[in-house]
Design a protein around this motif. Structure first.
Motif, short mmCIF file in Angstrom:
data_model
loop_
_atom_site.label_atom_id
_atom_site.label_comp_id
_atom_site.label_asym_id
_atom_site.label_seq_id
_atom_site.Cartn_x
_atom_site.Cartn_y
_atom_site.Cartn_z
N LEU A 171 0.81 -1.22 0.00
CA LEU A 171 0.00 0.00 0.00
C LEU A 171 0.84 1.27 0.00
N ALA A 172 2.12 1.16 0.33
CA ALA A 172 2.97 2.35 0.41
C ALA A 172 3.06 3.03 -0.95
N GLY A 173 2.65 4.28 -1.00
CA GLY A 173 2.72 5.05 -2.25
C GLY A 173 1.55 4.84 -3.19
N VAL A 174 0.59 3.99 -2.81
CA VAL A 174 -0.56 3.72 -3.68
C VAL A 174 -1.44 4.98 -3.78
N ALA A 175 -1.96 5.24 -4.96
CA ALA A 175 -2.80 6.41 -5.20
C ALA A 175 -4.17 6.24 -4.54
N VAL A 176 -4.71 7.34 -4.00
CA VAL A 176 -6.03 7.37 -3.37
C VAL A 176 -6.95 8.23 -4.23
N PHE A 177 -8.12 7.67 -4.59
CA PHE A 177 -9.06 8.37 -5.46
C PHE A 177 -10.40 8.58 -4.76
N ASP A 178 -11.05 9.70 -5.09
CA ASP A 178 -12.40 9.94 -4.56
C ASP A 178 -13.42 9.26 -5.48
N PRO A 179 -14.71 9.29 -5.12
CA PRO A 179 -15.72 8.58 -5.94
C PRO A 179 -15.81 9.07 -7.38
N ASN A 180 -15.37 10.32 -7.64
CA ASN A 180 -15.41 10.85 -9.00
C ASN A 180 -14.21 10.45 -9.84
N GLY A 181 -13.27 9.72 -9.23
CA GLY A 181 -12.09 9.30 -9.96
C GLY A 181 -10.95 10.28 -9.92
N GLN A 209 -4.75 0.67 -6.08
CA GLN A 209 -5.36 1.96 -5.77
C GLN A 209 -6.31 1.81 -4.58
N VAL A 210 -6.58 2.96 -3.94
CA VAL A 210 -7.53 3.01 -2.82
C VAL A 210 -8.66 3.94 -3.22
N ILE A 211 -9.90 3.49 -3.04
CA ILE A 211 -11.08 4.29 -3.39
C ILE A 211 -11.75 4.74 -2.10
N THR A 212 -12.09 6.04 -2.02
CA THR A 212 -12.74 6.58 -0.83
C THR A 212 -14.16 7.01 -1.18
N THR A 213 -14.93 7.26 -0.13
CA THR A 213 -16.28 7.78 -0.32
C THR A 213 -16.49 8.95 0.62
N GLY A 214 -17.33 9.88 0.25
CA GLY A 214 -17.63 11.01 1.11
C GLY A 214 -16.57 12.09 1.06
N VAL A 215 -16.73 13.10 1.92
CA VAL A 215 -15.84 14.25 1.97
C VAL A 215 -14.58 13.88 2.75
N VAL A 216 -13.44 14.23 2.24
CA VAL A 216 -12.18 13.95 2.89
C VAL A 216 -11.84 15.09 3.85
N ASN A 217 -11.53 14.76 5.09
CA ASN A 217 -11.14 15.74 6.10
C ASN A 217 -9.70 16.19 5.83
N MET A 218 -9.49 17.49 5.61
CA MET A 218 -8.18 17.97 5.21
C MET A 218 -7.33 18.48 6.39
N ARG A 219 -7.77 18.27 7.61
CA ARG A 219 -6.93 18.67 8.74
C ARG A 219 -5.69 17.79 8.77
N ARG A 220 -4.55 18.37 9.08
CA ARG A 220 -3.31 17.60 9.05
C ARG A 220 -3.34 16.51 10.11
#
Length: 428
Positions: free
Chosen positions: A13-23, A72-83
């Motif tokens: 998983l190290a370095g794998v790209a993360v995508f939102d539901p819209n791609g 790749q990793v697929i996410t759903t919903g709004v991503v929290n951008m707090r560090r």
């Protein structure tokens, strides 16, 4: 994911790209966050540490992960951008579990952790660490010869909750082998002080030199201060002279002189020259290793030098034409030939015939604001630094200037991002 989904080893998983539901790509996975539990229960995986733009790191809860497949990793919903900030009860899987020495419960034998796997619980969105990939035999790098490797249940090993002294780093480094020095520096910056020193100790000299150049000053001094003097001298020899001089300038005079004495004379000499100049002058910012050619060299010779992999793009943008000797300080400086001119002229053309001698060089005592104005006025990414006798001393590049224009903590600020801009709370 379905309950029958395949097991995922975290090193993959190290370095794998993360995508939102819209791609759209959100960032890349840099680590996983787990919570160890008592009684031999498998740790719960809380989420992923994802690196987004400007090396800002955020926390992505596993409840927001809908797929981990096909690299790749697929996410759903709004991503929290707090560090992301690690809590006391949390463990970084890649940063803290790999390379640990643990024991097999059944035999008491000591083994080294090479990897761990995670799986999603049936009919739930929770994840946990279920398997541990370990290696028998004495402490060493990944998959040493003669050391049997085996995969066991989490409950079959013990020792993860104990603090380990002298933990290795070979397997952690293997997961980040392809990272650029700036990205690996960002990984080190986010590790604990103990782990940071262990990883630095496992890097070879050239790699550590590259990474040190990209670290914030506090991290630089923390790591450099723990090195044995002989290795510290070797690291300085491997660093770019201007970066090495900046690091040396932070040390007490006695330590500085001792390290310079341990270095090879030909490597120490340019550092001594750089240390003579004020830090925010052209002489203090310059590198002593620009591309220098004699006037009878050809365009083909120049292009061959420009193509050398280790030369930065800023230094490769032009070559400096000088009388012998070719090492700085050179013989008489004649002028500069820009990369575009090299591409326009036949390979057999002598660089002495196409040199630009109208562009005035910078004296070594030129202050920062004048150096900045010079680069901006002439649209240059690098400028020659020449002494009163007309000898080329080095070249000051735009990245050197930016290092001095930006705030002292700009590397750390870039890594952390700006929390106030988001106004959101941690999802954990």
């Amino acid at each position: 994911m379905a309950s029958g989904s395949p097991r995922v080893f975290v090193s993959h998983l190290a370095g794998v790209a993360v995508f939102d539901p819209n791609g759209d790509q959100v960032g890349r996975v840099r680590d996983l966050v787990a919570m160890l539990r008592i009684g031999g229960k498998p740790p719960r995986v809380l989420g992923m540490v994802v690196e987004v733009i400007s090396r800002h790191r955020i926390f992505l809860p596993m409840t927001r992960v809908t797929g981990v497949e096909s690299g790749q990793v697929i996410t759903t919903g709004v991503v929290n951008m707090r560090r992301f900030e690690q809590r006391a009860t949390e463990t970084l899987v890649l940063g803290e579990l790999l390379d640990r020495r643990v024991r097999l419960v059944e035999t008491g034998e000591e083994v080294t952790v090479l990897d761990v796997s995670i799986t999603q619980l049936p009919a739930r969105r929770d994840w946990e660490i279920d398997k541990v990939f370990v290696q028998r035999g004495r402490k060493g790098g990944p998959l040493r010869r003669g050391g049997e490797a085996l995969t066991v249940e989490w409950s079959a090993v013990t020792g993860f909750s104990l603090e380990e002294k002298g933990q290795g780093a070979a397997n952690l480094l293997a997961t980040f082998e392809q990272l650029r020095p700036a990205d690996l520096a960002n990984v080190l910056h986010h590790l604990s002080a103990k782990r940071r020193l262990e990883v630095a100790a496992a890097l070879d000299d050239d790699r550590l030199a590259d990474v040190l150049e990209e670290l914030p000053e506090d991290d630089q001094m923390e790591i450099f201060g723990k090195l044995k003097e002989e290795r510290a001298a070797d690291i300085l020899e491997a660093m770019d002279p201007d970066d090495a001089a900046d690091l040396l300038s932070e040390l007490p005079e006695a330590d500085k002189e001792r390290l310079l004495t341990l270095m090879q004379p030909q490597d120490a000499a340019p550092l001594r020259r750089l240390l003579e100049y004020e830090e925010s002058t052209a002489g203090g910012m310059m590198t002593t290793e620009p591309i220098v050619l004699r006037p009878d060299a050809t365009v083909a010779d120049a292009l061959a030098r420009v193509r050398i992999h280790d030369i930065s793009p800023a230094l490769a943008a032009q070559v400096y034409v000088c009388r012998p000797p070719d090492e700085t300080p050179t013989g008489q400086y004649l002028g500069v030939v820009h990369f575009q001119r090299l591409l326009r002229d036949p390979p057999f053309t002598l660089v002495g015939a196409i040199v630009d001698s109208d562009l005035r060089p910078l004296p070594p005592d030129t202050p920062l604001y004048e150096t900045t104005s010079y680069l901006a006025t002439y649209n240059m990414v690098s400028a020659p630094v020449v002494d009163e006798g007309g000898h080329l001393l080095g070249a000051v590049t735009v990245d050197d200037v930016l290092d001095h224009l930006l705030p002292d903590d700009w590397r750390e600020a870039a890594a952390h991002g700006v929390d106030e801009a988001w106004g959101v709370t941690d999802a954990r």
